[in-house]
Design an enzyme around this catalytic site. Structure first.
Site, short mmCIF file in Angstrom:
data_model
loop_
_atom_site.label_atom_id
_atom_site.label_comp_id
_atom_site.label_asym_id
_atom_site.label_seq_id
_atom_site.Cartn_x
_atom_site.Cartn_y
_atom_site.Cartn_z
N LYS A 289 -3.93 2.33 3.29
CA LYS A 289 -2.50 2.26 3.45
C LYS A 289 -1.75 2.95 2.31
O LYS A 289 -0.85 3.77 2.55
CB LYS A 289 -2.14 0.78 3.52
CG LYS A 289 -0.72 0.43 3.59
CD LYS A 289 -0.62 -1.07 3.47
CE LYS A 289 -1.10 -1.49 2.11
NZ LYS A 289 -0.29 -2.52 1.48
N THR A 290 -2.11 2.63 1.11
CA THR A 290 -1.43 3.22 -0.04
C THR A 290 -1.63 4.73 -0.06
O THR A 290 -0.71 5.50 -0.34
CB THR A 290 -1.95 2.62 -1.35
OG1 THR A 290 -1.91 1.20 -1.24
CG2 THR A 290 -1.11 3.06 -2.53
N ASP B 76 6.65 -0.48 2.11
CA ASP B 76 5.29 -0.99 2.08
C ASP B 76 5.31 -2.48 2.43
O ASP B 76 6.33 -3.14 2.27
CB ASP B 76 4.75 -0.77 0.66
CG ASP B 76 3.26 -0.95 0.59
OD1 ASP B 76 2.60 -0.99 1.64
OD2 ASP B 76 2.73 -1.05 -0.55
N GLU B 77 4.18 -3.00 2.88
CA GLU B 77 4.06 -4.44 3.18
C GLU B 77 5.22 -4.93 4.04
O GLU B 77 5.84 -5.96 3.74
CB GLU B 77 4.02 -5.26 1.88
CG GLU B 77 2.95 -4.84 0.89
CD GLU B 77 1.57 -5.38 1.21
OE1 GLU B 77 1.34 -5.85 2.35
OE2 GLU B 77 0.71 -5.31 0.32
N GLN C 132 -1.91 -9.75 7.99
CA GLN C 132 -1.95 -10.16 6.59
C GLN C 132 -0.63 -10.79 6.15
O GLN C 132 -0.31 -10.79 4.96
CB GLN C 132 -2.27 -8.96 5.70
CG GLN C 132 -3.68 -8.44 5.90
CD GLN C 132 -4.01 -7.34 4.91
OE1 GLN C 132 -4.20 -7.59 3.73
NE2 GLN C 132 -4.07 -6.12 5.40
N ARG D 87 -11.25 -9.03 1.38
CA ARG D 87 -11.25 -8.53 -0.01
C ARG D 87 -12.62 -8.02 -0.40
O ARG D 87 -12.77 -7.28 -1.36
CB ARG D 87 -10.85 -9.63 -1.02
CG ARG D 87 -9.47 -10.22 -0.88
CD ARG D 87 -8.40 -9.19 -0.80
NE ARG D 87 -8.07 -8.92 0.60
CZ ARG D 87 -7.37 -7.88 1.01
NH1 ARG D 87 -6.96 -6.98 0.13
NH2 ARG D 87 -7.10 -7.69 2.29
#
Length: 697
Positions: free
Chosen positions: A38-39, A223-224, A254, A639
DNA sequence: AATCCCTTTATTTTT
DNA sequence: TAAAGGGATT
C-alpha cells in the site's frame, strides 16, 4: 523523458499496483489488503503525479494518520522525486493539515494568533476543573465527558446544537460542554477534534479561503481511509474542489478503531459521494507465507459486514505451519514464548525479528518479567509517552503560557511548580478576581501588581500581589529570553530559570537514592536536545502569513503537541549509540502497519480475544464490537512474515481472580473449518508447549 | 508540601 | 492484583 519516467515508476509493480499508480486523474479508491504494498503504491503514485502528470508538488496533499507514517512517506518520496521537491509537498496528518490552515487563517476561523492546542490530557484536566467548579455530582468521569464532547464535535454539534437536540439523563453534560466551549475560546485554545471541526467550519463559511484551497490542491491522497471519522470525511469533501481528485487507500478488514469514531463505511460513502470513483483491489500479499494467509483469510471470511470480501494471495511459498499452542496457564504460555525466542535466536534470528502481540497491555507484565529473567532484551511500545510525562508537560506549560498568555490552564499547572508559595488559597483568590473582571489569570496578575503599588491598597491585596509577583517576574524574564535566544537556548532557559531542573533533580535524588534510571531531570535535558534537533524544517510549502515560519517556539510546541507519540518516545530516550536488537512487545492495535519474521499472538482466548466486552454488544442489531475484534485478530495474524505462534491458556488470573478460560472462538472457528481435511493439508498444527523442540525441527 | 491510607477500578489510544 | 486518585494527616 516522460515515458522513461513512467517505465521506471511502474517497474516491479504488479498489475493492480500499476493500475492504481498510473490511474488517469480521477477519484480512486484503492482497497489494499494487508501486506499488499500500500505505501509503495502511494509513494509511486505521488511520483507519478509529479513526473508523468507534471503536477507541482505544492498541488499535492498526502494525508496519513500518524506522524510516523507521514515521515516515512516523505522519506520514500524524497528518494524518487528529490528532497527539494518533497519540501513543497504537504504530507502530514489530518490534524497537522488543519492546524496549518488554522494558523494561516486564525482570524477568519475565530481564533487569535498563537492559539494553543490541548492534547487529551490537558483537555481532560480542563474538563475536570470545570466539573468541580460547577460541583458536578453525576456519574461521568472527566475523561468520559471529554470523549462525549469529542463525539459531539465529530457529529458537528456545538453546545448550542446539543442543548436543543440532546436528551440524555445527564443534563449537566450540556452545561459542561457549554462552559468548556466558551472557556476554550476565551483562553484561545483548541482540542484535537476542534482542529478538525473549526477547519471544516472555516472552509464552509469562508468562500475565499475555500476557493484558494480548491485551486491549490489538485490531488489529495489519503492513507488508512478505513480509519477516517465523519468529520474528516466532511473535511475532505470541503477541501476538494471541482478540479480536485482524491485517492483513498484503505482496507475495511483492518478497521480496528471504530470505538474511537473511525467509520470504515466511509469507504463505501466515498464511492457514492465522490462518484465516479475508479476502484482498484490489491490482494497480492508480499509479506507472509501461504499458511499464515490461509489462517487470516479463513478468519476474516466469517466476518459480517465486509465491504468487499477479498482473499489474500501469497507470493512467499507455503511456509511453516502456524503453531497453535495450548497452555495450562499464562505462566506456561510466557515460558513457552520465552523459550521459543531463545531457541530461534540461537538459530540465528535477530531479536528485532520477534514480536509478541497481545490484546491488553496488562498482559505485557508477565512477559516483561520472564524476558528479563532470561536476559532477553526487549522494548515495549506504547508505555508512557515522552511528551506525556509530568516534568515535560510542566516545561511545555511554561512555553504555552509564553505563547498564549490567555491559557489559564497552562498557568494553573505551573504557577506553583516548582513550589514558590503560591498555594491553593492564592490561586483561588486570583481566579475569583479574574472571574469578576472577566480577564485571564495572567492579565489579572499583572493588574494586581500594578494596583498594589498604590499606598492605599488593603494589606491583603498587597501580600497577594507580592506572592504573585515572584511568578510574574519569572515570566517576564522568560519573555526577554524568548526575544533574544534561539529555540534550544530558550528551552534551556525555561527549564533552568524556572527551577524545574533543580526541582526534579531533588526529586530524583530522593526517590531513586542514587540509582541512574528513569531520571526526570534527564528527560528535561532531553527536551532541550529535541528542540535543537527540531531544526525548523517544516515540510510543505507554507501558506501566506503563516506564523509558523516566524516563530520557532510556536512551531516547536505545535509539533510536539501533535506528535506526542511512540516514535519520539523510543528515539528520544536512546540517543546516539547504535540501536540494540530488541524483541518487540505491543498490543495488536499498536502493531498495525508493522511486520515481523516471527510473531507470537499471546492470549488468543475466551474473554480476552474477542474481548468479553464485545460479546454482548448488539448495538443497532449488529455485532459491531465483535466484528472489530475479529478484524483485530486478523491484523495480528497478518503481521507475521515467516512464523506464527498462536497461544492460549486454560486458566488466567485477571484482576486477582483466577478464571478458567480456553481457546478463543476465533480459533475454534478456524479449526472447525479444516476439520475435514487431512492434518497435512491444514495450515496449522495444534500442540502443547512441551513438545516444542520437535516442532521447530 | 509531602506522606499515608483508603477506595476505586480495570480494552484497545493513530492526533 | 496493582495502580492510580482522593482525602486526611503530619
Amino acid at each position: 523523458m516522460s515515458s522513461l519516467d513512467s517505465d521506471f515508476l511502474l517497474k516491479n509493480l504488479n498489475e493492480g499496483q500499476k493500475e492504481a499508480v498510473s490511474a488517469p486523474l480521477s477519484n480512486v479508491l484503492v482497497i489494499a489488503g494487508a501486506g499488499t504494498g500500500k505505501t509503495r503504491v502511494l509513494v509511486s503514485r505521488i511520483s507519478w503525479l509529479v513526473q508523468v502528470e507534471n503536477l507541482k508538488p505544492r498541488e499535492i496533499m498526502a494525508v496519513t494518520f500518524t506522524n510516523k507514517a507521514a515521515k516515512e512517506m516523505q522519506e520514500r518520496i524524497a528518494m524518487l522525486i528529490g528532497e527539494s521537491n518533497v519540501r513543497m509537498l504537504w504530507a502530514s496528518t489530518f490534524h497537522s493539515v488543519c492546524l496549518r490552515l488554522l494558523r494561516s487563517y486564525s482570524r477568519q476561523a475565530g481564533l487569535q494568533p498563537g492559539f494553543g492546542v490541548l492534547d487529551t490530557d490537558n483537555q481532560t484536566a480542563f474538563i475536570k476543573r470545570i466539573m468541580s467548579e460547577i460541583d458536578y455530582i453525576g456519574e461521568l468521569k472527566p475523561s468520559e465527558v471529554a470523549s462525549k464532547i469529542s463525539k459531539f464535535k465529530e457529529r458537528r454539534q456545538r453546545a448550542a446544537d446539543v442543548a436543543f437536540s440532546y436528551k440524555e439523563e445527564d443534563p449537566y453534560l450540556v452545561k459542561i460542554y457549554d462552559i468548556y466551549e466558551r472557556e476554550c475560546i476565551s483562553q484561545n485554545v483548541v482540542d484535537f477534534s476542534e482542529l478538525l471541526l473549526r477547519t471544516v467550519e472555516l472552509l464552509e463559511n469562508n468562500e475565499s479561503v475555500r476557493d484558494l484551497q480548491h485551486r491549490r490542491f489538485k490531488e489529495i491522497l489519503v492513507d488508512e481511509f478505513q480509519d477516517t471519522n465523519s468529520l474528516q470525511f466532511d473535511f475532505l469533501k470541503l477541501l476538494a474542489g471541482p478540479q480536485t481528485h482524491i485517492m483513498a487507500v484503505g482496507d475495511d478488514d483492518q478497521s480496528i478503531y471504530g470505538w474511537r469514531g473511525a467509520d470504515y463505511t466511509n469507504m463505501s460513502n466515498f464511492k457514492k459521494d465522490f462518484a465516479p470513483v475508479k476502484t482498484v483491489l490489491l490482494k497480492d500479499n508480499y509479506r507472509s507465507t501461504q499458511n499464515i494467509l490461509d489462517m487470516a483469510n479463513t478468519l476474516i471470511a466469517k466476518g459480517s459486514e465486509r465491504l468487499l470480501p477479498k482473499v489474500l494471495e501469497g507470493n512467499n511459498g507455503v511456509g511453516s505451519k502456524v503453531n497453535i499452542i495450548k497452555c495450562a496457564s499464562e505462566y506456561v504460555e510466557s515460558d513457552f514464548i520465552v523459550n521459543t525466542i531463545k531457541l530461534l535466536h540461537a538459530k540465528g534470528i535477530s531479536y528485532d525479528d520477534f514480536a509478541v502481540l497481545y490484546r491488553t497491555n496488562q498482559q505485557s507484565l508477565l512477559l516483561e518479567q520472564r524476558l528479563s529473567i532470561s536476559g532477553i532484551p526487549f522494548v515495549i511500545y506504547g508505555g508512557q509517552k515522552f511528551f506525556e510525562r509530568a516534568e515535560i508537560q510542566d516545561a511545555l506549560a511554561y512555553m504555552r503560557l509564553l505563547l498564549n498568555p490567555l491559557d489559564d490552564q497552562a498557568l494553573r499547572r505551573i504557577i506553583n511548580v516548582p513550589p514558590r508559595r503560591i498555594g491553593e488559597k492564592v490561586v483561588t483568590q486570583l481566579s475569583d478576581i479574574a472571574y469578576e473582571r472577566g480577564s485571564s489569570l495572567f492579565e489579572t496578575i499583572k493588574m494586581l501588581i500594578d494596583y498594589a503599588k498604590d499606598e492605599n491598597v488593603p494589606k491583603e491585596l498587597k501580600s497577594l500581589a507580592k506572592k504573585l509577583s515572584v511568578f510574574y517576574d519569572l515570566m517576564e524574564k522568560l519573555k526577554a529570553c524568548r526575544e533574544s535566544q534561539n529555540l534550544p537556548d530558550l528551552v534551556r532557559s525555561v527549564i533552568e530559570i524556572t527551577g524545574l531542573v533543580d526541582y526534579y533533580k531533588q526529586k530524583d535524588l530522593k526517590s531513586n537514592k542514587g540509582a541512574l534510571d528513569n531520571q526526570k531531570h534527564k528527560n528535561l535535558e532531553q527536551l532541550v536536545s529535541n528542540a535543537s534537533v527540531f531544526n525548523n524544517e517544516r515540510f510543505g510549502e507554507a501558506l501566506e502569513n503563516a506564523e509558523e515560519n516566524l516563530d520557532p517556539l510556536l512551531n516547536f510546541i505545535s509539533n510536539v503537541t501533535l506528535s506526542s507519540s511512540t516514535e519520539l518516545n523510543a528515539e528520544g530516550i536512546e540517543g546516539e549509540g547504535q540501536r540494540q536488537a530488541l524483541v518487540n512487545l505491543m498490543t495488536m492495535h499498536a502493531s498495525k502497519g508493522l511486520e515481523f519474521k516471527v510473531v507470537f499472538l499471546a492470549g488468543f482466548e475466551k474473554n480476552l480475544l474477542p474481548s468479553f466486552r464485545s460479546e454482548n454488544d448488539f448495538r443497532e442489531g449488529q455485532r459491531r464490537a465483535y466484528d472489530e475484534e475479529r478484524r483485530l485478530a486478523y491484523v495480528g495474524i497478518t503481521r507475521a512474515q515467516e512464523r506464527l505462534f498462536i497461544s492460549y491458556a486454560l486458566s488466567r488470573t485477571v484482576y486477582g481472580r483466577t478464571e478458567n478460560t480456553g481457546a478463543s472462538s476465533f480459533l475454534r472457528e478456524i479449526v472447525a473449518q479444516y476439520k475435514e481435511q487431512k492434518p497435512d493439508d491444514r495450515p496449522y498444527k495444534i500442540s502443547l508447549p512441551d513438545i516444542l523442540g520437535s516442532l521447530l525441527k
